[in-house]
Design an enzyme around this catalytic site. Structure first.
Site, short mmCIF file in Angstrom:
data_model
loop_
_atom_site.label_atom_id
_atom_site.label_comp_id
_atom_site.label_asym_id
_atom_site.label_seq_id
_atom_site.Cartn_x
_atom_site.Cartn_y
_atom_site.Cartn_z
N HIS A 1 0.81 -1.22 0.00
CA HIS A 1 0.00 0.00 0.00
C HIS A 1 0.84 1.26 0.00
CE1 HIS A 1 -2.50 -2.84 2.72
NE2 HIS A 1 -2.84 -3.03 1.46
N LYS B 1 5.51 6.27 7.50
CA LYS B 1 5.09 5.29 8.51
C LYS B 1 6.30 4.93 9.36
CE LYS B 1 1.63 3.12 5.54
NZ LYS B 1 1.30 1.93 4.74
N TYR C 1 1.68 1.02 13.85
CA TYR C 1 2.13 2.00 12.87
C TYR C 1 1.89 3.40 13.42
CZ TYR C 1 0.63 -1.51 9.29
OH TYR C 1 0.40 -2.62 8.52
N ASP D 1 -6.05 -6.72 -1.50
CA ASP D 1 -4.62 -6.86 -1.70
C ASP D 1 -4.29 -7.86 -2.80
OD1 ASP D 1 -4.16 -4.95 0.21
OD2 ASP D 1 -3.54 -6.36 1.76
#
Length: 189
Positions: A62, A72, A132, A168
């Site tokens: 992603h 991130k 995250y 995904d």
């Protein structure tokens, strides 16, 4: 914190600098001043937790386009994961290159993912938990992704992929991304 540059421009592995005594240890996991000193974006807009029931689970790959491009800081807090990032910045000397890093609850390691890097990981253990810190708000209209098994990247996932979302599984191959798709302007394969 100990910042180690990876072979991908602007991506870092961050290890703890532990202060230990008879109780255990103390370590800083984030400091805006230290991030800025290394040229990293210190903004935290969201903190997310991802829990994976079964080893072999794969999430990714992603990324978000500008103006909602995300940084991130990824850390595995339970179990272990194999974390992969791909540089999707056309003007970068490491454009379309990738690395993989093992993050575990035992090694306490984190991976700093710059803006415009595709990111994904595979759970190496049952009950893997990932935290995250994200530098931008999730913005669905700017979300993009790549197939985890794209032959262009030839990512060597450590385990067979046993669990993956439909979303995904259905991201496009790099060769199918339209030239002119916002930030990904100069992809030619």
């Amino acid at each position: 914190m100990i910042f180690t540059a990876t072979e991908l421009q602007d991506a870092y592995i961050i290890d703890l600098e532990e202060r230990s005594d008879h109780r255990g240890f103390f370590a800083r996991t984030f400091c805006a001043q230290e991030f800025e000193a290394h040229g990293l974006k210190p903004t935290v807009a969201q903190c997310n937790l991802s829990y994976n029931y079964k080893k072999g689970t794969l999430r990714g790959m992603h990324y978000q386009l500008k103006p909602a491009a995300e940084t991130k800081l990824v850390r595995c807090t339970k179990g272990a994961i194999y974390d992969v990032i791909i540089d999707m910045r056309p003007d970068s000397p490491t454009f379309l290159s990738h690395i993989g890093v093992e993050l575990t609850a035992d090694n306490h390691r984190a991976l700093y993912v710059p803006e415009m890097f595709a990111h994904g990981y595979q759970a190496l253990t049952d009950d893997a938990e990932v935290v995250y810190q994200v530098g931008e708000f999730y913005t669905p209209g700017y979300e993009r992704g790549l197939r985890y098994d794209d032959p262009f990247f030839n990512i060597e996932w450590p385990l067979e992929v046993t669990v993956i979302s439909e979303k995904d599984l259905n991201w496009p191959l790099l060769s199918m991304i339209p030239i002119g798709d916002a930030e990904v302007l100069s992809i030619t394969v």
